[in-house]
Design a protein around this motif. Sequence first.
Motif, short mmCIF file in Angstrom:
data_model
loop_
_atom_site.label_atom_id
_atom_site.label_comp_id
_atom_site.label_asym_id
_atom_site.label_seq_id
_atom_site.Cartn_x
_atom_site.Cartn_y
_atom_site.Cartn_z
N SER A 180 0.86 -1.09 0.09
CA SER A 180 -0.06 -0.01 -0.02
C SER A 180 0.93 1.19 0.08
N ASP A 181 1.83 1.43 0.81
CA ASP A 181 2.75 2.38 0.93
C ASP A 181 3.77 2.92 -0.50
N ILE A 182 4.18 1.48 -1.19
CA ILE A 182 4.58 1.51 -2.07
C ILE A 182 3.89 2.25 -3.33
N ARG A 183 2.60 1.86 -3.23
CA ARG A 183 1.49 2.30 -4.45
C ARG A 183 1.47 3.57 -4.25
N GLU A 184 1.36 4.19 -2.78
CA GLU A 184 1.03 5.53 -2.71
C GLU A 184 2.24 6.38 -2.78
N THR A 185 3.46 5.94 -2.52
CA THR A 185 4.62 6.90 -2.58
C THR A 185 5.06 6.87 -4.00
N PHE A 186 5.16 5.69 -4.88
CA PHE A 186 5.64 5.82 -6.18
C PHE A 186 4.73 5.80 -7.41
N GLY A 187 3.38 5.75 -6.91
CA GLY A 187 2.23 5.64 -8.01
C GLY A 187 2.31 4.62 -8.91
N VAL A 188 2.91 3.56 -8.31
CA VAL A 188 3.00 2.22 -9.38
C VAL A 188 1.71 1.26 -9.21
N GLU A 189 1.43 0.22 -9.71
CA GLU A 189 0.10 -0.51 -9.62
C GLU A 189 0.91 -1.96 -9.27
N VAL A 190 1.03 -2.38 -8.20
CA VAL A 190 1.73 -3.67 -7.86
C VAL A 190 0.68 -4.51 -7.96
N GLY A 191 0.81 -5.69 -8.97
CA GLY A 191 -0.07 -6.84 -9.19
C GLY A 191 -0.07 -7.82 -8.16
N ILE A 192 -1.37 -8.58 -8.14
CA ILE A 192 -1.42 -9.76 -7.24
C ILE A 192 -0.41 -10.98 -7.62
N ASP A 193 0.12 -10.74 -9.08
CA ASP A 193 1.17 -11.91 -9.51
C ASP A 193 2.55 -11.40 -8.89
N ASP A 194 2.66 -10.27 -8.68
CA ASP A 194 3.82 -9.53 -8.16
C ASP A 194 4.21 -9.68 -6.53
N LEU A 195 3.10 -10.15 -5.92
CA LEU A 195 3.24 -10.64 -4.54
C LEU A 195 3.96 -11.94 -4.17
N VAL A 196 5.02 -12.07 -4.69
CA VAL A 196 5.87 -13.27 -4.45
C VAL A 196 7.00 -12.95 -3.71
N PRO A 197 7.77 -14.23 -2.67
CA PRO A 197 8.69 -13.79 -1.89
C PRO A 197 9.86 -12.97 -2.71
N ALA A 198 10.31 -13.64 -3.84
CA ALA A 198 11.53 -13.38 -4.72
C ALA A 198 11.50 -11.72 -4.93
N ASN A 199 10.20 -11.08 -4.94
CA ASN A 199 10.14 -9.49 -5.20
C ASN A 199 10.35 -8.64 -3.69
N PHE A 200 10.56 -9.33 -2.63
CA PHE A 200 10.20 -8.61 -1.29
C PHE A 200 11.42 -8.99 -0.54
N ASN A 201 12.39 -10.15 -0.82
CA ASN A 201 13.41 -10.47 -0.04
C ASN A 201 14.48 -9.62 0.43
N SER A 202 14.70 -8.67 -0.41
CA SER A 202 15.60 -7.55 -0.07
C SER A 202 15.39 -6.24 -0.73
N VAL A 203 15.86 -5.26 -0.13
CA VAL A 203 15.58 -3.82 -0.69
C VAL A 203 15.99 -3.67 -2.24
N ALA A 204 17.03 -4.59 -2.87
CA ALA A 204 17.47 -4.23 -4.08
C ALA A 204 16.30 -5.03 -4.86
N ALA A 205 15.59 -6.05 -4.36
CA ALA A 205 14.50 -6.73 -5.39
C ALA A 205 13.41 -5.69 -5.26
N MET A 206 12.96 -5.26 -4.04
CA MET A 206 11.89 -4.31 -4.06
C MET A 206 12.15 -3.19 -5.28
N GLN A 207 13.26 -2.59 -5.10
CA GLN A 207 13.57 -1.50 -5.95
C GLN A 207 13.65 -1.99 -7.31
#
Lengths: 75, 525
Positions: free
Chosen positions: A39-66
């Motif tokens: 929710s905060d990423i959507r609000e701050t960066f104005g990007v649409e994070v999809g349900i399919d993006d909600l996988v561990p690989a995308n959130f395991n590190s700051v670099a992956a989130m970036q």
Amino acid sequence: MDKLLDILQDLRPEVDFESEQALIDDGLLDSFDIVTLVSDIRETFGVEVGIDDLVPANFNSVAAMQALIERLERA
Amino acid sequence: MSLTSLWFYVLVAVLLAVYYITPGKARWVVLLIASWGFYLLAASQYAPYLAATTFSTWLAGRLMGREQVRLDAQLADDGERKVLQAASRKRKARISAGAILLNVAVLATVKYGGFAASNLNVLLDAIGRDWRVPVPELLIPLGISFYTFQSLSYVIDVYRGKIESQPNLARYALFVGFFPQMVQGPIGRYDALAPQLLAANRFDFERIKDGLGLMLWGFFKKLVIADRGALIVANILSNGDTYQGLYVPLAMVLTALQVYCDFSGGIDIVTGVAEMFGIQLATNFRRPYLAQSVPEYWRRWHITLGAWMRDYVYYPLALWPPLARAGRWLRRAGLKRLGVLLPAMTAELVVFAVIGIWHGAEWKWLVYGLYYAILIILGLVLGPYATKVGNALGLRDERWSTKALRITAVFALACMGRYITRADNLSHTWELLLRTKAAWNPWILTDGSLWTLAGSNNETLVLLAALGLLGVVSVLQERGFALRERIAAGGRAAQWSVIIVAIVVVVLFGVYGPDYPSVFVYELF
């Protein structure tokens, strides 16, 4: 990167986000943190994070989130 | 036509022969004709419902597909990328919302119309109004809860751009109505299921044998355990004066095992049938009674429904901007933990309320869903404190005793939930709780009283032996022991011996025949 770190540190101040590489796999962030984080990423960066993006690989590190945010900004 | 009727398997055998002698490219047509044939044989009066859902969701997919083509053409002309994408997304949202609303309205009317109207009348009576809402008496179309959810997942996936729409209505109709999974799932996803249904699957004797083995395991769970257990539970619950105290929670333990064996047994049978056609259905159970937490239990029980809820209800709701804003506001106001939990807790409550009433239009199902929502929310709120208490008591995650304790606790909670679902209604649940409290009789565990419950000592022995086998197999699978592969490694003689022994066990010890009409619990949902 700084804006993302601010969001993460606000969410979990006790975690050393700059060095952790397995935030999800090691249970440092749970699914409820992820909901808030996305929710905060959507609000701050104005990007649409999809349900399919909600996988561990995308959130395991700051670099992956970036990388995820940059990919979504290009989409 | 029931999954436990002989005719079903005669037709499946004929169908297998026809399927594999038909040229590869046309094999999906055989499955389509068979699927619609089975549906018309089983419930022809409901075919218009199935046809309407198939057509409306296919049409929505096509319209969104065309919208995507138009957008791609406009983008190629180098237009305002973001503006065009936003406008296109809005048009797709309108199309998918139309299809979703239509199908949810049909499902809600046939499944919940009578319930809503009768409760409204109770309310009108309570406030002293004379007029009444007519109560519709509609029968629930066969498989509607399963095929509606499956079709809606297709519409939403096309909207999200995860899959491309299917241009051919007949091919799409096979995805919605594939006969083995039509009645009690699993709820398939288009991207995993459709390519397999439409492929020219080649005959593979090993796959036929594997499918047969899985079907037999399903029959074992259904006919030897579930149907035998159901008789004992019915005996205990219908003789309230005789069976009080510890008999009632024991009936709930048996109900928990019975429902698991009934539903997962049915899923094993349909997965085995599909496997013989070269089609791998989605996994629906992963030994739920070995879960160490309530959320984990729901990741192992009716997996395809849980995944459906996660992808199409939980995340969209938890990430809903007004809820996210409310959470942010709470965090800024200093209520940090509550701010983090609010969106997730709200979504959790809604998801479990929906899972509850998905089972049926009765208050008990709503309460059943909320029972799990409350358990999960309590776990969230109290989790950090429970960890501290556990550490103080010296409980270590890796110890088998800690795991056994957690597994037992989760299983006990699942059995408690059966007080709600096995009862006729909520006042019956209360009655069952009072019956549990009415007598203190732990000696029934050792004085031989339990042996008579199944009618004879031998019946009880068969049930205990079958449950023992199920337990051993489950623990072996949990430890990664590849049972199927090990049997296959023993050569043909070993494989056929296992299959023959399984057939003999099911035929000798299964509960079936004209006096025991075998209905699957989840067929009724």
